[in-house]
Write a protein that holds these residues in place. Structure first.
Motif, PDB file in Angstrom:
ATOM      1  N   ALA A 363       0.610  -1.603   0.284  1.00 14.88           N
ATOM      2  CA  ALA A 363       0.005   0.087   0.332  1.00 14.88           C
ATOM      3  C   ALA A 363       0.765   1.746  -0.198  1.00 14.88           C
ATOM      4  O   ALA A 363       0.341   2.307  -0.301  1.00 14.88           O
ATOM      5  N   ASP A 364       1.724   1.340   0.436  1.00 12.27           N
ATOM      6  CA  ASP A 364       2.880   2.367   0.273  1.00 12.27           C
ATOM      7  C   ASP A 364       2.978   2.671  -0.895  1.00 12.27           C
ATOM      8  O   ASP A 364       3.577   4.074  -1.234  1.00 12.27           O
ATOM      9  N   ARG A 365       3.303   2.285  -1.660  1.00  7.34           N
ATOM     10  CA  ARG A 365       3.618   2.205  -3.524  1.00  7.34           C
ATOM     11  C   ARG A 365       1.934   2.371  -4.556  1.00  7.34           C
ATOM     12  O   ARG A 365       1.862   3.236  -4.695  1.00  7.34           O
ATOM     13  N   MET A 366       0.958   1.870  -3.346  1.00  2.10           N
ATOM     14  CA  MET A 366      -0.363   2.178  -3.879  1.00  2.10           C
ATOM     15  C   MET A 366      -0.674   3.450  -3.778  1.00  2.10           C
ATOM     16  O   MET A 366      -1.687   4.169  -4.672  1.00  2.10           O
ATOM     17  N   LEU A 367      -0.822   4.239  -2.487  1.00  5.26           N
ATOM     18  CA  LEU A 367      -0.503   5.148  -1.991  1.00  5.26           C
ATOM     19  C   LEU A 367      -0.140   6.742  -2.198  1.00  5.26           C
ATOM     20  O   LEU A 367      -0.371   7.663  -1.532  1.00  5.26           O
ATOM     21  N   ASP A 368       1.028   6.216  -2.565  1.00  8.99           N
ATOM     22  CA  ASP A 368       2.342   7.326  -2.721  1.00  8.99           C
ATOM     23  C   ASP A 368       2.119   8.206  -3.745  1.00  8.99           C
ATOM     24  O   ASP A 368       1.814   7.651  -5.253  1.00  8.99           O
ATOM     25  N   LEU A 390      -8.431  -2.752   3.170  1.00  5.35           N
ATOM     26  CA  LEU A 390      -7.419  -3.343   4.300  1.00  5.35           C
ATOM     27  C   LEU A 390      -5.916  -3.044   2.919  1.00  5.35           C
ATOM     28  O   LEU A 390      -5.745  -2.931   1.911  1.00  5.35           O
ATOM     29  N   LEU A 391      -4.912  -2.708   3.798  1.00  6.50           N
ATOM     30  CA  LEU A 391      -3.822  -2.297   3.149  1.00  6.50           C
ATOM     31  C   LEU A 391      -2.833  -3.151   4.040  1.00  6.50           C
ATOM     32  O   LEU A 391      -2.384  -2.637   4.926  1.00  6.50           O
ATOM     33  N   PHE A 392      -2.036  -2.639   3.060  1.00  2.00           N
ATOM     34  CA  PHE A 392      -0.403  -4.141   3.689  1.00  2.00           C
ATOM     35  C   PHE A 392       0.628  -3.911   3.530  1.00  2.00           C
ATOM     36  O   PHE A 392       0.287  -3.336   2.035  1.00  2.00           O
ATOM     37  N   SER A 393       1.290  -3.913   4.136  1.00  2.00           N
ATOM     38  CA  SER A 393       2.600  -3.678   3.636  1.00  2.00           C
ATOM     39  C   SER A 393       4.063  -3.923   4.606  1.00  2.00           C
ATOM     40  O   SER A 393       3.417  -3.647   5.116  1.00  2.00           O
ATOM     41  N   ALA A 394       4.647  -3.769   4.241  1.00  2.00           N
ATOM     42  CA  ALA A 394       6.240  -3.923   5.310  1.00  2.00           C
ATOM     43  C   ALA A 394       7.227  -2.319   5.252  1.00  2.00           C
ATOM     44  O   ALA A 394       7.782  -2.220   6.235  1.00  2.00           O
ATOM     45  N   THR A 395       6.328  -1.141   4.867  1.00  2.00           N
ATOM     46  CA  THR A 395       6.625   0.170   5.254  1.00  2.00           C
ATOM     47  C   THR A 395       5.661   0.863   4.696  1.00  2.00           C
ATOM     48  O   THR A 395       4.615   0.531   4.006  1.00  2.00           O
ATOM     49  N   MET A 396       5.410   1.993   6.016  1.00  2.13           N
ATOM     50  CA  MET A 396       4.061   2.729   5.575  1.00  2.13           C
ATOM     51  C   MET A 396       4.622   3.999   6.366  1.00  2.13           C
ATOM     52  O   MET A 396       5.103   4.566   7.494  1.00  2.13           O
ATOM     53  N   PRO A 397       5.409   5.437   5.313  1.00  4.35           N
ATOM     54  CA  PRO A 397       5.408   6.210   5.646  1.00  4.35           C
ATOM     55  C   PRO A 397       4.627   7.399   6.291  1.00  4.35           C
ATOM     56  O   PRO A 397       3.144   6.697   6.150  1.00  4.35           O
ATOM     57  N   PRO A 398       4.719   8.489   7.224  1.00  4.95           N
ATOM     58  CA  PRO A 398       3.352   9.151   7.768  1.00  4.95           C
ATOM     59  C   PRO A 398       3.129   9.700   6.778  1.00  4.95           C
ATOM     60  O   PRO A 398       1.927   9.740   7.072  1.00  4.95           O
ATOM     61  N   THR A 399       3.310  10.554   6.063  1.00  8.38           N
ATOM     62  CA  THR A 399       2.898  10.747   5.005  1.00  8.38           C
ATOM     63  C   THR A 399       1.403   9.837   4.419  1.00  8.38           C
ATOM     64  O   THR A 399       0.331  10.300   4.017  1.00  8.38           O
ATOM     65  N   VAL A 400       1.345   8.714   3.487  1.00  9.26           N
ATOM     66  CA  VAL A 400       1.077   7.832   3.399  1.00  9.26           C
ATOM     67  C   VAL A 400       0.284   7.243   4.243  1.00  9.26           C
ATOM     68  O   VAL A 400      -1.170   7.120   3.847  1.00  9.26           O
ATOM     69  N   GLY A 401       0.967   6.949   4.951  1.00 11.80           N
ATOM     70  CA  GLY A 401      -0.287   6.410   6.462  1.00 11.80           C
ATOM     71  C   GLY A 401      -1.014   7.557   6.979  1.00 11.80           C
ATOM     72  O   GLY A 401      -2.622   7.129   7.217  1.00 11.80           O
TER      73      GLY A 401
END
Length: 660
Positions: A363-368, A390-401
């Motif tokens: 999801a970090d890539r999908m919502l970037d 449902l959003l899944f990822s190994a990383t989640m930058p604060p802006t995306v989250g």
């Protein structure tokens, strides 16, 4: 003649008085008290110069409450009226007024900064807060009808009739938190369902349980034990877990369960569906998830006790005409990449009228904003009702989250591992290698571990060069990048899984989500352009509890801020350091132990706060990309995004996109 001379003299006197008043208003700050100066020196002091174009609109405001204002109005009334066709002085334009306002604002801001100086740390904090406010102001993910009608959902959607066993429902929140802490997980949200330590508690059909046992899966992994009850209860969720920790099953099983229950209640008719939609950034990852769903669907049908479920793989390179039979009969589950899915929706070969579950993996890539955000917005606009997201990822930058949370309904955030830390089962090695020696050094590193080995490079040219270099030395190797056809990429992945080749060279297209259980070694021929991609890359090894090795080549060509992020990540993961990285951090003024201590302190505070804490558990660093070795004002990823936006605007201007 005397009349015109008197008018001229009056105007000159008025302009002199205005200039004196403006000079007093905008002159430079007075210096510190000093010895008295003589009159000649004082006369030579000049006020701050204000151009005429900016000064004219200011005069009106300065004069508004003065005696000169009355004088100017009286003189204007006494002057003979002129025709608009003979008017010598052009009327003031609104843009000049706006420029004057900006001028006054800048002067006021400069004066305030001089009187109330702030520290560098405070300035960075204010910049980060401003960036987060800008992100929060972005329009949430909404269907067009929801936005037009002002529809806001406040309660989660019950997509299934599933309920946890009674003893799990009766667990107190304190007991639930104890279980989460035993898993070393952070869980944020209100009224979060209790975790399930056994698959039997989740009440999946017997054929699904048989498939799990056939795979050797006896108990849920951490992300599965915590996330599955949350998802089955219908809650929106953000799941953050290290690569290789079983995120796929955490959403694939609920997708199949939802489709099965919906088909039993009311069978699909022609052209309906899907009930569940999963969007991913790459074809390879979509194929992997589709294969997982198909295995469970076929097992249910083969048992003879459940109806047939039809799933659809919607990616580029597949002839949709061959799948028209499934589309005509209705599909229950769709796994897609954004580009092909948009095309299908636009052509009305697929609709989302009855879709009630939306899943985004990576999801970090999908919502970037630099990734697929615009594509996702367009896809979401086709929904016709509330859905579980449902959003899944190994990383989640604060802006995306932060942006993701604004689009969810009472979300639950499950962070099984800190979103900026790599898998602890991976031994990370960093080698300083000059650019001209990389290729020869690659052979030395390849000899340290047995195959299979995955090699990552930053661009397609390097991938091709490495591929040819290894082929010339008799190595069984293949490559994957964006210029290769879908069939070539699929064959390369298939051969690598089957063990027909020992080494696969790829760009970052292979770094997201793909599961290769037996990879012993991952080599980063180039350091990626952000620490997120580094975490995703090395996550291809050390999966499912196995150990692995990740080797990374660095040199002076790498971005120094990304190297600082790498140094912090290595220290946090208790991996061996590197003298070159230590030197970079020292030159940048970064105290790595202090940064890590602040992060751990913030995470501990989040644990203590429970459901009332920050849902994403942010603990410093860059709010844009999540890197811990820099802040938002020098973020490489933000700079890349700014360049992309500027290039896009320049192209639009050159093509006439700005106007006529």
């Amino acid at each position: 003649m005397s009349s015109s001379s008197s008018i001229f003299a009056a105007r000159k006197r008025r302009l002199d008085e205005i200039d004196a008043l403006v000079s007093d208003t905008f002159k430079a700050p007075a210096p510190a008290p000093a010895a008295p100066a003589d009159a000649a020196d004082a006369a030579e002091e000049k006020p701050l110069f204000v151009p005429r174009r900016q000064r004219d609109p200011l005069h009106r405001g300065v004069l508004a409450g003065s005696s000169l204002g009355a004088l100017a109005r009286a003189e204007a009334d006494a002057a003979p009226r002129q025709s608009v066709f003979n008017r010598e002085v052009e009327e003031e334009k609104p843009v000049s007024t706006r420029r004057a306002d900006i001028f006054v604002e800048l002067l006021a801001k400069q004066k305030e900064e001089e009187l109330n100086p702030i520290t560098e740390e405070e300035r960075r904090r204010l910049e980060d807060e401003a960036l987060l406010k800008q992100i929060e102001a972005r329009k949430p993910l909404q269907a067009g009808r929801e936005f037009a009608d002002g529809i806001v959902y406040t309660e989660p959607l019950r997509v299934t009739a599933w309920q946890p066993p009674r003893f799990l429902r009766e667990l107190s929140m304190e007991d639930r938190r104890k279980i989460w802490r035993s898993y070393h997980a952070q869980v944020r949200g209100d009224d979060v369902p209790a975790p399930a330590r056994r698959y039997e508690y989740l009440k999946f059909p017997t054929p699904i349980m048989d498939v799990l046992r056939k795979r050797g899966i006896k108990a849920p992994l951490t992300i599965q034990a915590i996330a599955l009850p949350i998802v089955m209860s219908g809650r929106d969720m953000i799941g953050i877990a290290a690569t290789g920790q079983g995120k796929t099953l955490a959403f694939a099983l609920p997708m199949v369960a939802l489709a099965m229950e919906a088909e039993i209640r009311l069978p699909f008719v022609r052209g309906e569906g899907p009930h569940a939609l999963c969007i991913v950034p790459s074809k390879e990852l979509a194929t992997q998830i589709y294969d997982n769903c198909e295995e469970f669907c076929k097992a249910l049908v083969a048992s003879g006790r459940y109806p047939q479920l039809r799933s659809l793989l919607c990616i580029g390179g597949i002839n949709m005409n061959e799948q028209m039979d499934a589309l005509n009969r209705g599909v229950h589950i769709v796994v897609a990449t954004p580009g092909r899915l948009k095309d299908m929706l636009h052509r009305r070969r697929l609709n989302l009228d009855s879709c009630r579950m939306l899943v985004m993996d990576e999801a970090d890539r999908m919502l970037d904003p630099t990734g697929f955000e615009e594509d996702v917005r367009e896809i979401v606009s086709y929904f016709r009702g509330q859905r579980q997201t449902l959003l899944f990822s190994a990383t989640m930058p604060p802006t995306v989250g932060t942006f993701a949370q604004s689009s969810l309904v009472r979300p639950v955030v499950v962070n099984v591992t800190k979103s900026s830390i790599a898998n602890s089962n991976i031994s990370q090695e960093v080698h300083y290698v000059p650019q001209v020696q990389k290729t020869t050094r690659l052979m030395d590193v390849l000899d340290t571990t047995p195959p299979p080995v995955l090699v990552f490079a930053q661009n397609k040219r390097d991938v091709n060069d490495i591929h040819e270099y290894l082929l010339a030395r008799g190595v069984a190797v293949d490559s994957i990048h964006g210029d290769r056809s879908s069939e070539e990429r699929t064959n390369a992945v298939r051969r690598f899984r089957a063990g027909d080749i020992d080494i696969l060279v790829a760009t970052d297209v292979m770094s997201k989500g793909l599961d290769f259980p037996n990879i012993q070694h991952v080599i980063n021929f180039d350091m990626p352009d952000c620490i997120e991609n580094y975490i995703h890359r090395i996550g291809r090894t050390g999966r499912g509890g196995n150990s692995g090795v990740a080797s990374t080549f660095i040199n002076d060509e790498c971005d120094r801020n990304v190297l600082a992020d790498l140094s912090v990540l290595l220290y946090q993961a208790k991996q061996p350091g590197n003298l070159y990285l230590d030197q970079i951090c020292m030159e940048l003024g970064i105290d790595v132990p202090r940064v890590v201590a602040e992060m751990e302190s913030a995470d501990a505070a989040g644990d203590a706060s429970g459901a009332d804490g920050d849902l994403l558990g942010r603990g410093g660093g860059c709010v844009f990309c999540g890197g811990r070795g820099h802040t938002a004002n020098n973020c490489p990823k933000m700079l890349k995004e700014a360049r992309r936006v500027m290039a896009s605007a320049r192209a639009s201007d050159m093509s006439g996109g700005g106007g006529f």
